[in-house]
Design a protein around this motif. Structure first.
Motif, PDB file in Angstrom:
ATOM      1  N   VAL A 107       0.834  -1.205   0.000  1.00  0.00           N
ATOM      2  CA  VAL A 107       0.000   0.000   0.000  1.00  0.00           C
ATOM      3  C   VAL A 107       0.867   1.252   0.000  1.00  0.00           C
ATOM      4  CG1 VAL A 107      -1.940  -1.124   1.157  1.00  0.00           C
ATOM      5  CG2 VAL A 107      -0.207   0.046   2.530  1.00  0.00           C
ATOM      6  N   TYR A 108       0.384   2.271  -0.695  1.00  0.00           N
ATOM      7  CA  TYR A 108       0.998   3.592  -0.746  1.00  0.00           C
ATOM      8  C   TYR A 108      -0.038   4.580  -0.222  1.00  0.00           C
ATOM      9  CZ  TYR A 108       2.724   8.002  -2.672  1.00  0.00           C
ATOM     10  OH  TYR A 108       3.145   9.294  -2.823  1.00  0.00           O
ATOM     11  N   VAL A 109       0.320   5.335   0.808  1.00  0.00           N
ATOM     12  CA  VAL A 109      -0.633   6.249   1.439  1.00  0.00           C
ATOM     13  C   VAL A 109      -0.792   7.507   0.594  1.00  0.00           C
ATOM     14  CG1 VAL A 109      -1.214   7.550   3.510  1.00  0.00           C
ATOM     15  CG2 VAL A 109      -0.011   5.362   3.721  1.00  0.00           C
ATOM     16  N   LEU A 110      -2.011   7.724   0.105  1.00  0.00           N
ATOM     17  CA  LEU A 110      -2.315   8.903  -0.703  1.00  0.00           C
ATOM     18  C   LEU A 110      -2.587  10.123   0.167  1.00  0.00           C
ATOM     19  CD1 LEU A 110      -4.759   7.215  -3.250  1.00  0.00           C
ATOM     20  CD2 LEU A 110      -2.397   7.927  -3.713  1.00  0.00           C
ATOM     21  N   GLU A 111      -3.375   9.909   1.226  1.00  0.00           N
ATOM     22  CA  GLU A 111      -3.752  10.995   2.127  1.00  0.00           C
ATOM     23  C   GLU A 111      -3.951  10.451   3.535  1.00  0.00           C
ATOM     24  OE1 GLU A 111      -3.805  14.124   1.425  1.00  0.00           O
ATOM     25  OE2 GLU A 111      -3.772  14.100  -0.765  1.00  0.00           O
ATOM     26  N   GLY A 112      -3.695  11.315   4.532  1.00  0.00           N
ATOM     27  CA  GLY A 112      -3.995  10.959   5.917  1.00  0.00           C
ATOM     28  C   GLY A 112      -2.942  10.092   6.579  1.00  0.00           C
ATOM     29  N   THR A 113      -3.329   9.495   7.695  1.00  0.00           N
ATOM     30  CA  THR A 113      -2.449   8.620   8.465  1.00  0.00           C
ATOM     31  C   THR A 113      -3.187   7.329   8.792  1.00  0.00           C
ATOM     32  OG1 THR A 113      -3.164   9.588  10.573  1.00  0.00           O
ATOM     33  CG2 THR A 113      -1.221  10.555   9.513  1.00  0.00           C
ATOM     34  N   LEU A 114      -2.423   6.247   8.942  1.00  0.00           N
ATOM     35  CA  LEU A 114      -2.996   4.939   9.233  1.00  0.00           C
ATOM     36  C   LEU A 114      -2.115   4.172  10.201  1.00  0.00           C
ATOM     37  CD1 LEU A 114      -3.932   3.750   5.619  1.00  0.00           C
ATOM     38  CD2 LEU A 114      -5.566   4.369   7.404  1.00  0.00           C
ATOM     39  N   ASP A 115      -2.753   3.345  11.031  1.00  0.00           N
ATOM     40  CA  ASP A 115      -2.049   2.340  11.811  1.00  0.00           C
ATOM     41  C   ASP A 115      -2.347   1.000  11.158  1.00  0.00           C
ATOM     42  OD1 ASP A 115      -1.048   4.148  13.702  1.00  0.00           O
ATOM     43  OD2 ASP A 115      -2.898   4.079  14.864  1.00  0.00           O
ATOM     44  N   VAL A 116      -1.286   0.299  10.751  1.00  0.00           N
ATOM     45  CA  VAL A 116      -1.464  -0.950  10.014  1.00  0.00           C
ATOM     46  C   VAL A 116      -0.664  -2.062  10.679  1.00  0.00           C
ATOM     47  CG1 VAL A 116      -1.716   0.361   7.876  1.00  0.00           C
ATOM     48  CG2 VAL A 116       0.508  -0.617   8.447  1.00  0.00           C
ATOM     49  N   GLY A 117      -0.986  -3.300  10.321  1.00  0.00           N
ATOM     50  CA  GLY A 117      -0.224  -4.403  10.857  1.00  0.00           C
ATOM     51  C   GLY A 117      -0.635  -5.723  10.242  1.00  0.00           C
ATOM     52  N   PHE A 118       0.249  -6.718  10.381  1.00  0.00           N
ATOM     53  CA  PHE A 118      -0.090  -8.086   9.989  1.00  0.00           C
ATOM     54  C   PHE A 118       0.439  -9.045  11.042  1.00  0.00           C
ATOM     55  CE2 PHE A 118       4.032  -7.353   7.866  1.00  0.00           C
ATOM     56  CZ  PHE A 118       4.757  -8.489   8.214  1.00  0.00           C
ATOM     57  N   LEU A 119      -0.119 -10.262  11.043  1.00  0.00           N
ATOM     58  CA  LEU A 119       0.222 -11.280  12.023  1.00  0.00           C
ATOM     59  C   LEU A 119       0.931 -12.441  11.341  1.00  0.00           C
ATOM     60  CD1 LEU A 119      -3.196 -11.104  13.782  1.00  0.00           C
ATOM     61  CD2 LEU A 119      -1.044 -10.697  14.966  1.00  0.00           C
ATOM     62  N   LYS A 141      -6.147   0.831  10.079  1.00  0.00           N
ATOM     63  CA  LYS A 141      -7.053   1.617  10.915  1.00  0.00           C
ATOM     64  C   LYS A 141      -6.679   3.092  10.824  1.00  0.00           C
ATOM     65  CE  LYS A 141     -10.053   1.910  14.554  1.00  0.00           C
ATOM     66  NZ  LYS A 141     -10.267   3.368  14.653  1.00  0.00           N
ATOM     67  N   ASN A 142      -7.690   3.922  10.540  1.00  0.00           N
ATOM     68  CA  ASN A 142      -7.481   5.367  10.509  1.00  0.00           C
ATOM     69  C   ASN A 142      -7.810   5.925  11.887  1.00  0.00           C
ATOM     70  OD1 ASN A 142      -7.331   8.098  10.051  1.00  0.00           O
ATOM     71  ND2 ASN A 142      -9.028   8.190   8.603  1.00  0.00           N
ATOM     72  N   ASN A 143      -6.790   6.184  12.681  1.00  0.00           N
ATOM     73  CA  ASN A 143      -6.981   6.774  14.008  1.00  0.00           C
ATOM     74  C   ASN A 143      -6.907   8.299  13.970  1.00  0.00           C
ATOM     75  OD1 ASN A 143      -7.388   4.457  15.665  1.00  0.00           O
ATOM     76  ND2 ASN A 143      -5.207   3.950  15.448  1.00  0.00           N
ATOM     77  N   GLY A 144      -6.798   8.859  12.763  1.00  0.00           N
ATOM     78  CA  GLY A 144      -6.723  10.307  12.623  1.00  0.00           C
ATOM     79  C   GLY A 144      -8.089  10.959  12.626  1.00  0.00           C
ATOM     80  N   ARG A 145      -8.078  12.284  12.553  1.00  0.00           N
ATOM     81  CA  ARG A 145      -9.317  13.063  12.584  1.00  0.00           C
ATOM     82  C   ARG A 145      -9.792  13.478  11.199  1.00  0.00           C
ATOM     83  NH1 ARG A 145      -8.270  17.170  17.760  1.00  0.00           N
ATOM     84  NH2 ARG A 145      -7.970  15.523  19.340  1.00  0.00           N
ATOM     85  N   VAL A 146      -9.038  13.092  10.173  1.00  0.00           N
ATOM     86  CA  VAL A 146      -9.415  13.422   8.797  1.00  0.00           C
ATOM     87  C   VAL A 146      -9.426  12.134   7.978  1.00  0.00           C
ATOM     88  CG1 VAL A 146      -8.451  15.744   8.936  1.00  0.00           C
ATOM     89  CG2 VAL A 146      -7.011  13.863   8.147  1.00  0.00           C
ATOM     90  N   PRO A 147     -10.119  12.142   6.835  1.00  0.00           N
ATOM     91  CA  PRO A 147     -10.141  10.950   5.988  1.00  0.00           C
ATOM     92  C   PRO A 147      -8.736  10.547   5.521  1.00  0.00           C
ATOM     93  CG  PRO A 147     -11.878  12.466   5.345  1.00  0.00           C
ATOM     94  CD  PRO A 147     -11.005  13.208   6.327  1.00  0.00           C
ATOM     95  N   ALA A 148      -8.600   9.277   5.204  1.00  0.00           N
ATOM     96  CA  ALA A 148      -7.333   8.745   4.690  1.00  0.00           C
ATOM     97  C   ALA A 148      -7.631   7.862   3.485  1.00  0.00           C
ATOM     98  CB  ALA A 148      -6.598   7.956   5.768  1.00  0.00           C
ATOM     99  N   SER A 149      -6.610   7.638   2.663  1.00  0.00           N
ATOM    100  CA  SER A 149      -6.767   6.755   1.513  1.00  0.00           C
ATOM    101  C   SER A 149      -5.422   6.175   1.116  1.00  0.00           C
ATOM    102  CB  SER A 149      -7.387   7.510   0.322  1.00  0.00           C
ATOM    103  OG  SER A 149      -6.555   8.588  -0.070  1.00  0.00           O
ATOM    104  N   VAL A 150      -5.471   4.986   0.523  1.00  0.00           N
ATOM    105  CA  VAL A 150      -4.253   4.341   0.034  1.00  0.00           C
ATOM    106  C   VAL A 150      -4.507   3.775  -1.357  1.00  0.00           C
ATOM    107  CG1 VAL A 150      -3.547   3.678   2.368  1.00  0.00           C
ATOM    108  CG2 VAL A 150      -4.725   2.006   0.926  1.00  0.00           C
ATOM    109  N   LEU A 151      -3.432   3.587  -2.084  1.00  0.00           N
ATOM    110  CA  LEU A 151      -3.449   2.823  -3.317  1.00  0.00           C
ATOM    111  C   LEU A 151      -2.764   1.500  -3.012  1.00  0.00           C
ATOM    112  CD1 LEU A 151      -4.162   2.895  -6.357  1.00  0.00           C
ATOM    113  CD2 LEU A 151      -1.813   3.640  -6.765  1.00  0.00           C
ATOM    114  N   ALA A 152      -3.461   0.395  -3.255  1.00  0.00           N
ATOM    115  CA  ALA A 152      -2.923  -0.934  -2.958  1.00  0.00           C
ATOM    116  C   ALA A 152      -2.611  -1.668  -4.253  1.00  0.00           C
ATOM    117  CB  ALA A 152      -3.921  -1.730  -2.127  1.00  0.00           C
TER     118      ALA A 152
END
Length: 224
Positions: free
Chosen positions: A123-135, A163-174
Motif C-alpha cells: 500500500v501507498y498512502v495517498l492521504e492521511g495517516t494509518l495504523d497498520v499491521g499483519f500477524l 485503521k485510521n486513528n486520525g481526525r481526517v479521511p485517509a486513503s491508500v493505493l494498494a
C-alpha cells in the motif's frame, strides 16, 4: 570397462533426477504464450482464470478504468471502502498477474482483519495517516504507523488490517501480484458464512458461549 559404463549411467541418472526435482521445486506460473488474453467474463467455460475473448474484438477499453480516480463512500459499518481495479473491472489484466485497489477510510475507519489468499499486497498512502499491521503464523504482530507517501507491505496469505486513528479521511493505493487476489474478512467469513459455521464450533474456538456467538452472527447478517 563395464563397471565404468555403469558408473557413468548411474551418475547421469542421478543428475537427471536432481535436475527434475529442482525444476518441480522452483517452477512457477508459466510465462504468457501470447501478447494478451483479455478476459471473456461472460463465457461459461471454467478455467484457472478466464478464457480469452477474440483478439479481433479487443479494444483499449479492455485495459482502461477510471474506477479508482475518486474517493469511495465510507458511510458503512466499518467506515472504510475498498474499490478494486482487478480483472473483473479491467479484463485486460487476465493472465498478467497484477491488480490495484483504492481504499478510503473515514476518521476512525477500519479495514478489518482479513487475508488475500492469492497475493502479496503493497500500500501507498495517498492521504492521511494509518495504523497498520499483519500477524505471522507465530502470532507475532508486525505493526507500523503510516503517513502520506509511506509504503507498507503485507505478505501473501497473512492476516492484516488498516485503521485510521486520525481526525481526517485517509486513503491508500494498494497493489497486488495477482489479477484477482481474493479477500477473506475474518469476521464475515466466520460469522456470516452460508451455510453458517455451527455455533458450537465458534463457541469452542473463541472460548465463549453459543449465545454470544448467536449475538455476533446477527451483526454479520446481510442487510435487507
Amino acid at each position: 570397462m563395464a563397471s565404468s559404463s555403469t558408473q557413468l549411467l548411474s551418475i547421469s541418472i542421478s543428475i537427471s533426477l536432481v535436475a527434475f526435482l529442482f525444476f518441480i521445486t522452483v517452477s512457477a506460473d508459466p510465462d504468457m504464450l501470447q501478447d494478451l488474453c483479455v478476459a471473456d467474463l461472460s463465457s461459461g467455460i471454467k478455467v484457472n482464470g478466464f478464457p480469452c475473448k477474440d483478439a479481433a474484438n479487443v479494444t483499449s477499453l479492455d485495459f482502461f478504468s477510471q474506477g479508482i480516480a475518486n474517493p469511495g463512500l465510507t458511510n458503512n459499518t466499518f467506515g472504510a471502502l475498498v474499490t478494486g481495479a482487478n480483472v473483473m473491472t479491467i479484463p485486460g489484466l487476465n493472465t498478467l498477474g497484477v491488480s490495484l485497489a483504492r481504499i478510503d477510510y473515514a476518521p476512525g475507519g477500519l479495514n478489518p482483519p482479513h487475508t488475500h489468499p492469492r497475493a502479496t499486497e503493497v500500500v501507498y498512502v495517498l492521504e492521511g495517516t494509518l495504523d497498520v499491521g499483519f500477524l505471522t503464523t507465530a502470532n507475532k504482530l508486525i505493526a507500523q504507523s503510516l503517513k502520506k507517501g509511506d509504503v507498507f507491505a503485507f505478505p501473501k496469505g497473512l492476516v492484516h488490517f488498516q485503521k485510521n486513528n486520525g481526525r481526517v479521511p485517509a486513503s491508500v493505493l494498494a497493489a497486488f501480484n495477482s489479477q484477482l487476489p481474493g479477500t477473506q474478512s475474518l469476521g464475515a467469513t466466520l460469522f456470516g458464512s452460508t451455510p453458517p459455521v455451527p455455533d458450537s464450533v465458534l463457541a469452542q474456538a473463541f472460548q465463549t458461549s453459543p449465545g454470544t456467538v448467536k449475538h455476533i452472527k446477527t451483526k454479520f447478517q446481510p442487510k435487507k
